[in-house]
Scaffold this active site. Structure first.
Site, PDB file in Angstrom:
ATOM      1  N   ALA A 152       0.823  -1.317   0.000  1.00 18.99           N
ATOM      2  CA  ALA A 152      -0.221   0.150  -0.097  1.00 18.99           C
ATOM      3  C   ALA A 152       0.690   1.248   0.022  1.00 18.99           C
ATOM      4  O   ALA A 152       0.665   2.114   0.849  1.00 18.99           O
ATOM      5  CB  ALA A 152      -0.863   0.040   1.181  1.00 18.99           C
TER       6      ALA A 152
ATOM      7  N   SER B 263       3.425   3.675  -2.990  1.00 15.46           N
ATOM      8  CA  SER B 263       3.179   4.698  -3.822  1.00 15.46           C
ATOM      9  C   SER B 263       2.547   4.122  -5.064  1.00 15.46           C
ATOM     10  O   SER B 263       1.296   4.616  -5.316  1.00 15.46           O
ATOM     11  CB  SER B 263       4.508   5.160  -4.397  1.00 15.46           C
ATOM     12  OG  SER B 263       5.399   5.649  -3.270  1.00 15.46           O
ATOM     13  N   LEU B 264       3.090   3.142  -5.767  1.00 15.16           N
ATOM     14  CA  LEU B 264       2.335   2.550  -6.897  1.00 15.16           C
ATOM     15  C   LEU B 264       1.324   1.599  -6.577  1.00 15.16           C
ATOM     16  O   LEU B 264       0.353   1.622  -6.964  1.00 15.16           O
ATOM     17  CB  LEU B 264       3.408   1.763  -7.802  1.00 15.16           C
ATOM     18  CG  LEU B 264       4.346   2.837  -8.945  1.00 15.16           C
ATOM     19  CD1 LEU B 264       4.937   1.979  -9.850  1.00 15.16           C
ATOM     20  CD2 LEU B 264       3.424   3.739  -9.422  1.00 15.16           C
TER      21      LEU B 264
ATOM     22  N   ALA C 158       4.495   8.093  -8.602  1.00  9.45           N
ATOM     23  CA  ALA C 158       3.571   8.714  -7.229  1.00  9.45           C
ATOM     24  C   ALA C 158       4.790   8.533  -6.025  1.00  9.45           C
ATOM     25  O   ALA C 158       5.805   7.896  -6.062  1.00  9.45           O
ATOM     26  CB  ALA C 158       2.426   7.482  -7.041  1.00  9.45           C
TER      27      ALA C 158
ATOM     28  N   LYS D 117      13.944   0.208 -19.781  1.00  7.29           N
ATOM     29  CA  LYS D 117      13.978   0.976 -18.683  1.00  7.29           C
ATOM     30  C   LYS D 117      15.320   0.783 -17.693  1.00  7.29           C
ATOM     31  O   LYS D 117      15.860   1.730 -17.201  1.00  7.29           O
ATOM     32  CB  LYS D 117      12.517   0.576 -18.001  1.00  7.29           C
ATOM     33  CG  LYS D 117      12.415   1.827 -16.661  1.00  7.29           C
ATOM     34  CD  LYS D 117      10.955   1.954 -16.418  1.00  7.29           C
ATOM     35  CE  LYS D 117      10.768   3.051 -15.597  1.00  7.29           C
ATOM     36  NZ  LYS D 117      10.209   2.610 -14.212  1.00  7.29           N
TER      37      LYS D 117
ATOM     38  N   ASN E  16      20.727   7.153 -13.329  1.00 10.42           N
ATOM     39  CA  ASN E  16      20.484   7.445 -11.845  1.00 10.42           C
ATOM     40  C   ASN E  16      22.099   7.141 -11.142  1.00 10.42           C
ATOM     41  O   ASN E  16      21.922   8.151 -10.331  1.00 10.42           O
ATOM     42  CB  ASN E  16      19.734   6.199 -11.271  1.00 10.42           C
ATOM     43  CG  ASN E  16      18.027   6.348 -12.061  1.00 10.42           C
ATOM     44  OD1 ASN E  16      17.878   7.191 -12.949  1.00 10.42           O
ATOM     45  ND2 ASN E  16      17.140   5.620 -11.345  1.00 10.42           N
TER      46      ASN E  16
ATOM     47  N   SER F 214      15.345   8.832  -8.974  1.00  7.46           N
ATOM     48  CA  SER F 214      14.689   7.793  -7.756  1.00  7.46           C
ATOM     49  C   SER F 214      15.837   7.384  -6.835  1.00  7.46           C
ATOM     50  O   SER F 214      15.724   7.577  -5.619  1.00  7.46           O
ATOM     51  CB  SER F 214      13.705   6.858  -8.241  1.00  7.46           C
ATOM     52  OG  SER F 214      14.406   5.964  -9.262  1.00  7.46           O
TER      53      SER F 214
HETATM   54  N1  LIG Z   1       6.885   5.459  -7.058  1.00  2.49           N
HETATM   55  C1  LIG Z   1       7.031   5.525  -8.323  1.00  2.49           C
HETATM   56  O1  LIG Z   1       6.865   6.570  -8.845  1.00  2.49           O
HETATM   57  C2  LIG Z   1       7.673   4.092  -9.320  1.00  2.49           C
HETATM   58  C3  LIG Z   1       8.164   3.189  -8.667  1.00  2.49           C
HETATM   59  N2  LIG Z   1       8.283   2.163  -9.415  1.00  2.49           N
HETATM   60  C4  LIG Z   1       8.797   0.922  -8.944  1.00  2.49           C
HETATM   61  O2  LIG Z   1       7.763   0.550  -8.281  1.00  2.49           O
HETATM   62  C5  LIG Z   1       8.180  -0.633  -7.182  1.00  2.49           C
HETATM   63  C6  LIG Z   1       7.346  -0.120  -6.003  1.00  2.49           C
HETATM   64  O3  LIG Z   1       7.717   1.093  -5.865  1.00  2.49           O
HETATM   65  P1  LIG Z   1       7.144   2.191  -4.676  1.00  2.49           P
HETATM   66  O4  LIG Z   1       5.581   1.960  -4.899  1.00  2.49           O
HETATM   67  O5  LIG Z   1       7.653   3.419  -5.134  1.00  2.49           O
HETATM   68  O6  LIG Z   1       7.429   1.708  -3.309  1.00  2.49           O
HETATM   69  P2  LIG Z   1       7.001   2.034  -1.826  1.00  2.49           P
HETATM   70  O7  LIG Z   1       8.113   1.859  -1.029  1.00  2.49           O
HETATM   71  O8  LIG Z   1       6.271   3.686  -2.052  1.00  2.49           O
HETATM   72  O9  LIG Z   1       5.971   1.072  -1.455  1.00  2.49           O
HETATM   73  C7  LIG Z   1       6.376  -0.304  -1.303  1.00  2.49           C
HETATM   74  C8  LIG Z   1       5.210  -1.182  -0.403  1.00  2.49           C
HETATM   75  O10 LIG Z   1       5.538  -2.360  -0.173  1.00  2.49           O
HETATM   76  C9  LIG Z   1       4.923  -2.734   1.149  1.00  2.49           C
HETATM   77  N3  LIG Z   1       5.837  -3.837   1.479  1.00  2.49           N
HETATM   78  C10 LIG Z   1       7.020  -4.407   1.345  1.00  2.49           C
HETATM   79  N4  LIG Z   1       7.120  -5.732   2.045  1.00  2.49           N
HETATM   80  C11 LIG Z   1       6.019  -6.031   2.058  1.00  2.49           C
HETATM   81  C12 LIG Z   1       5.496  -7.244   2.708  1.00  2.49           C
HETATM   82  N5  LIG Z   1       6.448  -8.330   2.925  1.00  2.49           N
HETATM   83  N6  LIG Z   1       4.298  -7.298   3.094  1.00  2.49           N
HETATM   84  C13 LIG Z   1       3.314  -6.182   2.785  1.00  2.49           C
HETATM   85  N7  LIG Z   1       3.862  -5.092   2.373  1.00  2.49           N
HETATM   86  C14 LIG Z   1       4.958  -5.075   1.956  1.00  2.49           C
HETATM   87  C15 LIG Z   1       5.614  -1.491   1.927  1.00  2.49           C
HETATM   88  O11 LIG Z   1       4.936  -1.501   3.201  1.00  2.49           O
HETATM   89  P3  LIG Z   1       5.198  -0.477   4.521  1.00  2.49           P
HETATM   90  O12 LIG Z   1       4.223   0.452   4.113  1.00  2.49           O
HETATM   91  O13 LIG Z   1       4.927  -1.286   5.451  1.00  2.49           O
HETATM   92  O14 LIG Z   1       6.591  -0.017   4.395  1.00  2.49           O
HETATM   93  C16 LIG Z   1       5.248  -0.321   1.089  1.00  2.49           C
HETATM   94  O15 LIG Z   1       3.757  -0.035   1.351  1.00  2.49           O
HETATM   95  C17 LIG Z   1       9.623  -0.321  -7.040  1.00  2.49           C
HETATM   96  O16 LIG Z   1      10.356  -1.438  -7.648  1.00  2.49           O
HETATM   97  C18 LIG Z   1       9.782   0.968  -7.927  1.00  2.49           C
HETATM   98  O17 LIG Z   1      11.061   1.342  -8.451  1.00  2.49           O
HETATM   99  C19 LIG Z   1       8.270   2.182 -10.948  1.00  2.49           C
HETATM  100  C20 LIG Z   1       7.991   3.283 -11.479  1.00  2.49           C
HETATM  101  C21 LIG Z   1       7.523   4.573 -10.903  1.00  2.49           C
HETATM  102  C1  LIG Z   2      13.124   9.132 -14.867  1.00  2.67           C
HETATM  103  C2  LIG Z   2      14.354   8.254 -14.750  1.00  2.67           C
HETATM  104  C3  LIG Z   2      14.749   7.474 -15.891  1.00  2.67           C
HETATM  105  C4  LIG Z   2      15.465   8.794 -14.375  1.00  2.67           C
HETATM  106  O1  LIG Z   2      15.340   9.680 -13.416  1.00  2.67           O
HETATM  107  C5  LIG Z   2      13.894   7.246 -13.511  1.00  2.67           C
HETATM  108  O2  LIG Z   2      13.055   6.320 -13.859  1.00  2.67           O
HETATM  109  C6  LIG Z   2      14.149   7.473 -12.002  1.00  2.67           C
HETATM  110  O3  LIG Z   2      14.702   8.394 -11.668  1.00  2.67           O
HETATM  111  O4  LIG Z   2      13.974   6.172 -11.365  1.00  2.67           O
END
Ligand SMILES: NC(=O)C1=CN([C@@H]2O[C@H](COP(=O)(O)OP(=O)(O)OC[C@H]3O[C@@H](n4cnc5c(N)ncnc54)[C@H](OP(=O)(O)O)[C@@H]3O)[C@@H](O)[C@H]2O)C=CC1
Ligand SMILES: CC(C)(CO)C(=O)C(=O)O
Length: 307
Positions: free
Chosen positions: A12, A14-15, A133, A186, A194, A254
Site C-alpha cells: 500500500a 506509492s504505486l 507517485a 527501462k 540514476n 529515484s
Molecule cells: N513510485 C514510483 O513513482 C515508481 C516506482 N516504480 C517501482 O515500483 C516498485 C514499488 O515502488 P514504490 O511504490 O515506490 O514503493 P513504496 O516504498 O512506496 O511502497 C512499497 C510498499 O510495499 C510494502 N511492502 C514491502 N514488503 C511488504 C510485505 N512483505 N508485506 C506487505 N507489504 C510490503 C511497503 O509496506 P510498508 O508501508 O509497511 O513499508 C510499502 O507500502 C519499485 O520497484 C519501484 O522502483 C516504478 C515506477 C515509478
Molecule cells: C526518470 C528516470 C529514468 C531517471 O530519473 C527514472 O526512472 C528514475 O528516476 O528512476
C-alpha cells in the site's frame, strides 16, 4: 480463474496505492495486503487510503487484511520494492490459488524471476510503468506524474480477461509481447542516469554537462542489451537517455532521492543486475563496472545496503 476475482494488492505504498485507489474508484473489488497486524491497525486508524490527484485528496475506505489472512488469492499485484518482492512472494505462496495471476510491478530485473521461482503454480505477468507517485504520509499517495504501463507474459502471449478492468479504472496500459524489451530498456535508462546523478549529486538535467560519460555508458549498455538478446532495447538508447535528461531536467532521480533520504536503493536490480549479466555473458563493460564500484563505495560511506 474468474475475472471477477478481487484485486489483492501487496504494497500500500506509492504505486500499489495508486493502482488500488483507481481500481476501487471504478467499483472493482480491491483488498490491500499489509505486512502485519500493526500495519493493519495503522491503516484502519488512518481511515483508509488517500489519493492526492491534481491537488485534490480523496479518501477511499479500501478493504485491507494482513499477509497472514488465510483466504485464497486469485489475482495479486505485487507492488513492493524489488528487494522485498521475493520475501513477499514466499509469505503469500500458501494463499495463491492454482492458476492465479501475479502481476510483478518492480523496477529493474532479477526480482521477477525470483518471484516466479517461489510461485510456480501462478501465471506471472511482468509490468513496467512510467507512472510516478510518492508517499506524502502513511497511506497517503500523491499521483505525481502521468505515464504509461506495459504488461506482458514472455511465456504466454494470451492477454488475460481482466485487462479491460485497467481501462475501466483509467490506468493507461498496453499488453505487449515485448515486455522483456521494455524492462531492459527501462533498466538501461536507469543505469545511464540514476547512478551518475548520485555520484555527481545532481538533478537529472545537470548530467547534460557530462555527455562523454553518459555516451560511454550507453555504448556499453547497448552491447550488453544486444548480447542479452534484446537488440530493440539498444536502438537509439543514447538519444532517449538525452531526451529523458532534458524532460526530467529539474528532477532528482529515484536513486538520488533514496540516497538523499537514507533509504535502501534498488542497485542490485538495476546497475548490479546489468554488471552481473555482463559477467555471465563475458561482455566487457569497464565503464559500468567502474560506475558500480564507485556507487557501492558511495552507498557504503552512507551506511546504506549494497544489495
Ligand atoms: N513510485 C514510483 O513513482 C515508481 C516506482 N516504480 C517501482 O515500483 C516498485 C514499488 O515502488 P514504490 O511504490 O515506490 O514503493 P513504496 O516504498 O512506496 O511502497 C512499497 C510498499 O510495499 C510494502 N511492502 C514491502 N514488503 C511488504 C510485505 N512483505 N508485506 C506487505 N507489504 C510490503 C511497503 O509496506 P510498508 O508501508 O509497511 O513499508 C510499502 O507500502 C519499485 O520497484 C519501484 O522502483 C516504478 C515506477 C515509478
Ligand atoms: C526518470 C528516470 C529514468 C531517471 O530519473 C527514472 O526512472 C528514475 O528516476 O528512476
Amino acid at each position: 480463474m474468474s475475472d471477477d476475482a478481487p484485486w489483492h494488492i501487496l504494497g500500500a505504498g506509492s504505486l500499489g496505492g495508486l493502482w488500488a485507489a483507481r481500481l476501487a474508484r471504478a467499483g472493482l473489488p480491491v483488498r490491500l495486503v499489509l505486512r502485519d497486524a500493526g500495519r493493519l491497525a495503522a491503516y484502519r486508524a488512518a481511515g483508509g487510503l488517500t489519493l492526492v490527484e491534481d491537488g485534490v485528496a480523496t479518501q477511499l475506505p479500501i478493504a485491507a487484511e494482513t499477509v497472514a489472512e488465510p483466504a485464497p488469492i486469485q489475482r495479486l499485484l505485487l507492488a513492493c520494492k524489488a528487494y522485498d518482492a521475493e520475501a513477499a512472494a514466499v509469505a503469500l505462496a500458501p494463499r495463491l490459488a492454482a492458476g492465479s495471476d501475479v502481476l510483478v510491478l518492480q523496477n529493474g530485473l532479477g526480482s521477477q524471476d525470483a518471484v516466479a521461482r517461489r510461485l510456480p503454480g501462478s501465471r506471472r505477468v511482468l509490468v513496467s510503468s512510467t507512472e510516478g507517485a510518492f508517499r506524502e504520509g502513511d497511506f497517503r499517495v500523491v499521483f505525481a506524474g502521468r505515464g504509461f504501463t506495459w504488461l506482458g507474459d514472455p511465456d504466454d502471449p494470451t492477454p488475460p480477461g481482466w485487462l479491460e478492468q485497467l481501462q475501466r479504472a483509467g490506468i493507461p496500459y498496453a499488453w505487449t509481447p515485448a515486455i522483456l524489451s521494455r524492462l531492459w530498456r527501462k533498466l538501461a535508462l536507469n543505469c545511464a542516469i540514476n547512478p551518475a546523478s548520485v555520484l555527481h549529486d545532481c538533478r537529472n538535467g545537470e548530467l547534460a554537462d557530462h555527455p562523454e560519460e553518459i555516451a560511454g555508458l550507453c555504448v556499453e549498455l547497448g552491447h550488453l542489451l544486444e548480447a542479452s538478446g534484446q537488440p530493440a532495447a539498444a536502438e537509439g538508447l543514447f538519444d532517449e537517455v538525452q531526451a529523458v535528461i532534458r524532460a526530467t531536467a529539474g528532477n532528482y532521480s529515484s536513486m538520488h532521492q533514496d540516497v538523499a533520504h537514507g533509504r535502501r536503493t534498488e542497485i542490485a536490480y538495476l546497475l548490479g543486475h546489468a554488471c552481473a549479466q555482463a559477467r555471465r555473458l563475458e561482455v566487457p563493460v569497464p565503464r559500468l563496472d567502474a560506475l558500480e564500484a564507485r556507487l557501492r563505495a558511495r552507498l557504503a560511506a552512507r551506511g546504506l545496503p549494497l544489495d
